[in-house]
Design a protein around this motif. Structure first.
Motif, short mmCIF file in Angstrom:
data_model
loop_
_atom_site.label_atom_id
_atom_site.label_comp_id
_atom_site.label_asym_id
_atom_site.label_seq_id
_atom_site.Cartn_x
_atom_site.Cartn_y
_atom_site.Cartn_z
N GLU A 194 -16.66 39.79 -26.97
CA GLU A 194 -17.41 40.41 -27.84
C GLU A 194 -18.86 40.41 -27.49
O GLU A 194 -19.55 41.46 -27.55
CB GLU A 194 -17.19 39.92 -29.22
CG GLU A 194 -16.65 40.94 -30.10
CD GLU A 194 -16.57 40.11 -31.53
OE1 GLU A 194 -17.40 40.12 -32.11
OE2 GLU A 194 -15.29 40.21 -31.73
N LEU A 195 -19.26 39.13 -27.04
CA LEU A 195 -20.93 39.01 -26.86
C LEU A 195 -21.04 40.22 -25.44
O LEU A 195 -22.09 40.78 -25.54
CB LEU A 195 -21.02 37.81 -26.45
CG LEU A 195 -21.13 36.54 -27.31
CD1 LEU A 195 -21.46 35.25 -26.63
CD2 LEU A 195 -21.93 36.90 -28.45
N TYR A 196 -20.23 40.11 -24.41
CA TYR A 196 -20.56 41.03 -23.47
C TYR A 196 -20.47 42.45 -24.04
O TYR A 196 -21.53 43.32 -23.63
CB TYR A 196 -19.28 41.12 -22.49
CG TYR A 196 -19.28 39.89 -21.54
CD1 TYR A 196 -20.19 39.88 -20.51
CD2 TYR A 196 -18.62 38.86 -21.62
CE1 TYR A 196 -20.48 38.78 -19.61
CE2 TYR A 196 -18.58 37.61 -20.82
CZ TYR A 196 -19.80 37.73 -19.68
OH TYR A 196 -19.54 36.56 -18.71
N ALA A 197 -19.23 42.67 -24.76
CA ALA A 197 -19.40 44.47 -25.15
C ALA A 197 -20.35 44.61 -26.19
O ALA A 197 -20.82 45.82 -26.24
CB ALA A 197 -17.74 44.52 -25.90
N TYR A 198 -20.83 43.79 -27.14
CA TYR A 198 -21.57 44.14 -28.10
C TYR A 198 -23.04 44.17 -27.82
O TYR A 198 -23.89 44.65 -28.32
CB TYR A 198 -21.62 43.25 -29.54
CG TYR A 198 -20.13 43.87 -30.41
CD1 TYR A 198 -18.99 43.75 -29.70
CD2 TYR A 198 -20.25 43.54 -31.49
CE1 TYR A 198 -18.04 44.10 -30.54
CE2 TYR A 198 -19.28 43.81 -32.54
CZ TYR A 198 -17.80 44.07 -31.73
OH TYR A 198 -16.72 44.00 -32.67
#
Ligand code: TRP
Ligand code: SF4
Length: 547
Positions: free
Chosen positions: A477-481
């Motif tokens: 999620e950190l990557y995507a967001y």
């Protein structure tokens, strides 16, 4: 919850997605990395939308079904170069965003506004909203960022000293991320007289039982807390009084949806005139109108409009038609028949109607004057036979504005997913390890990422064999967001490598931790640059309020 169903629903992708693989990636990586699994597994499929409680969304689909929030994906095609949060499904829902998208396409005026309660440090969840405001500003919208200090004081019991400190931090991060204060507006609720005046006026349109049923207020609720609600209503409509009425989007989390529904209602309630369509002089409900329309068309009503020799369709004819044609008797059919019978010989004729909601008399008179062509004036409505619905809408707004009304358009909203906490479960401001504050020391940020929970398997072997569960991984999620930024390729690569078993959590977290460190360093440098210039800005960060 059925994850397959989820991917089916979201699998229909716009044509600008190059491959079906790309489609799957987008719906999977965005729409499914919501941490929903955890809460669903816990058996909670209910959805609580409470602006001041702990909002949880176990299943985002329920928001579509139960609350009438629309799927953002359905209008993605109409958004010019959508933000990556839109492309990745992080922005998953909306209410009435189409007018804003249209304004962007056509180069027409529009606005974006959101507010922040200064109750703690701004963190990476708030960054989503900062980015959304800034993105709309970059596309030509009037942008507003406000500090909800009245709300923080009344609903959260923050002291003014605490509020001042946090307010400054929110403003600095918003600026550091790219908000242009020359073009946009920053304000705090307590300092904005216009907002408070508007709040007072809007408060006249809502009463206690309504607030009670929307927010669960009861006899114990502070009056100031209620005042903070009307203040938020005023915030949401403020861009339309600071300037002219225009499509306005409020980017928020879905917990704010109750506020949006009330704001949209209040916007409509303050309007002087309603504009509807009708077939005869009496008022009909939308269902009755549809039935009468069917009768009219089937009886050759269209010919009456174009062919002078065609016989008028009379109300009684339409009543007969309904008696014969609409097989299942229901209430709307029955009441439509009664109304048509009462109107008897009156010809059925499509028209656009202005309803006097609460226009001052001079405004009603002025509207009568302003309607061109054939019209009929009644006690509390005007029927016009030559204006289109759109022309009528515009005219109603014009006359209202000329006579001291607001002429509001209903505000729109877009909703982003809540981020999963780094420790699993919800990301929460009150649990430092669950989130990364925008003020965290870059090293602390690094450490938090390194100790985050993952969607990894028990052993490296198992991971290579089965692949990681990126959809349930806060690190993904950190990557995507955030960490992948604009780079869709990179986000996709992380996803594919993870689920394909080529990526192991240790290295993956190391890479994420480093990117997080860089992000925080860069962000904090920019914050410092802005801190020097903060005095020049038109926002007072030292309130002289006491208590
Ligand atoms: N209630 C919002 C929150 O809890 C803050 C807020 C106040 C807000 N006014 C607003 C958000 C107007 C959007 C628009 O964070
Ligand atoms: Fe998460 Fe990365 Fe592990 Fe995949 S490899 S589960 S994305 S930490």
């Amino acid at each position: 919850m059925s994850r397959d169903a989820d991917s089916h629903e979201t699998g229909a992708s716009p044509s600008d997605q190059p491959s079906s693989d790309g489609e799957r990636w987008r719906s999977s990586s965005g729409l499914r990395s919501d941490g929903g699994e955890t809460s669903a597994a816990a058996g909670a499929d209910e959805v609580a939308l409470d602006p001041w409680g702990s909002s949880s969304v176990a299943d985002y689909r329920k928001l579509f079904e139960d609350f009438g929030i629309a799927e953002f994906e359905d209008l993605l095609d109409g958004v010019p170069s959508p933000h990556y949060l839109m492309r990745r499904g992080v922005i998953f829902g909306h209410r009435d965003y189409e007018p804003v998208a249209e304004a962007m396409r056509e180069g027409e005026p529009f606005a974006a506004l959101s507010g922040f309660m200064p109750t703690g440090d701004p963190h990476i969840g708030h960054k989503l909203v900062f980015d959304e405001i800034i993105w709309h500003q970059e596309r030509g919208g009037d942008a507003y960022g406000l500090i909800a200090d009245l709300e923080a004081h009344s609903a959260r019991g923050m002291t003014w000293d605490e509020i001042d400190e946090h307010a400054r931090d929110y403003v600095l991060s918003l600026l550091a991320l790219g908000f242009d204060p020359e073009e946009g507006t920053l304000y705090r609720q307590s300092d904005n007289r216009e907002v408070q005046d508007l709040a007072f006026e809007l408060g006249a349109e809502a009463n206690f039982s309504e607030l009670g049923s929307i927010y669960g207020f009861d006899g114990e609720t502070d009056v100031s807390h209620m005042q903070s609600v009307v203040t938020q209503m005023a915030d949401i409509l403020y861009p339309q009084v600071a300037d002219e009425p225009k499509p306005t989007v409020i980017p928020v989390g879905p917990d704010q949806d109750p506020h949006m529904r009330l704001a949209r209602d209040l916007a409509a309630r303050t309007r002087y005139f309603g504009v509807t369509e009708a077939y005869a002089s009496f008022e009909a409900t939308p269902t009755e109108r549809r039935l009468i329309g069917e009768a009219y068309e089937d009886l050759g009503g269209e010919d009456v409009r174009t062919d002078d020799d065609a016989e008028d369709v009379r109300c009684e004819d339409a009543a007969d038609w309904l008696r014969e044609h609409e097989p299942a008797p229901d209430d709307a059919r029955q009441t439509a028949i009664e109304k048509l019978d009462a109107a008897g010989m009156e010809p059925v004729r499509p028209r656009v109607r202005f309803l006097d909601q609460h226009a001052p008399e001079d405004a009603f008179e002025a509207l009568i004057e302003a309607v061109d062509g054939e019209k009929r004036v009644y006690d509390a409505h005007i029927d016009t036979f030559e204006l289109s619905r759109e022309e009528a809408d515009e005219l109603a707004r014009e006359v209202e504005l000329d006579h001291g009304g607001y002429g509001f358009r209903p505000p729109s909203s877009i909703y982003h997913r809540f981020m999963t906490g780094l420790t699993g479960g919800k990301m929460s401001s009150s649990i430092p390890a669950s989130h990364i504050s925008l003020l965290d020391d870059p090293e602390d940020g690094y450490d938090k990422v390194k100790s985050a929970t993952t969607g990894g398997r028990q052993s490296a072997e198992e991971q290579r064999e089965k692949g990681g569960k990126a959809d349930e991984c806060p690190v993904y999620e950190l990557y995507a967001y955030l960490l992948a930024g604009e780079d869709d390729e990179f986000a996709k690569e992380v996803y594919d490598e993870c689920v394909g078993g080529e990526r192991l959590c240790g290295d993956c977290k190391e890479q994420a931790a480093q990117l997080m460190t860089e992000f925080l360093e860069d962000h904090q440098e920019k914050r410092e640059e802005w801190a020097e210039k903060l005095d020049e800005l038109d926002i007072d960060l030292d309130s002289d309020r006491k208590r």
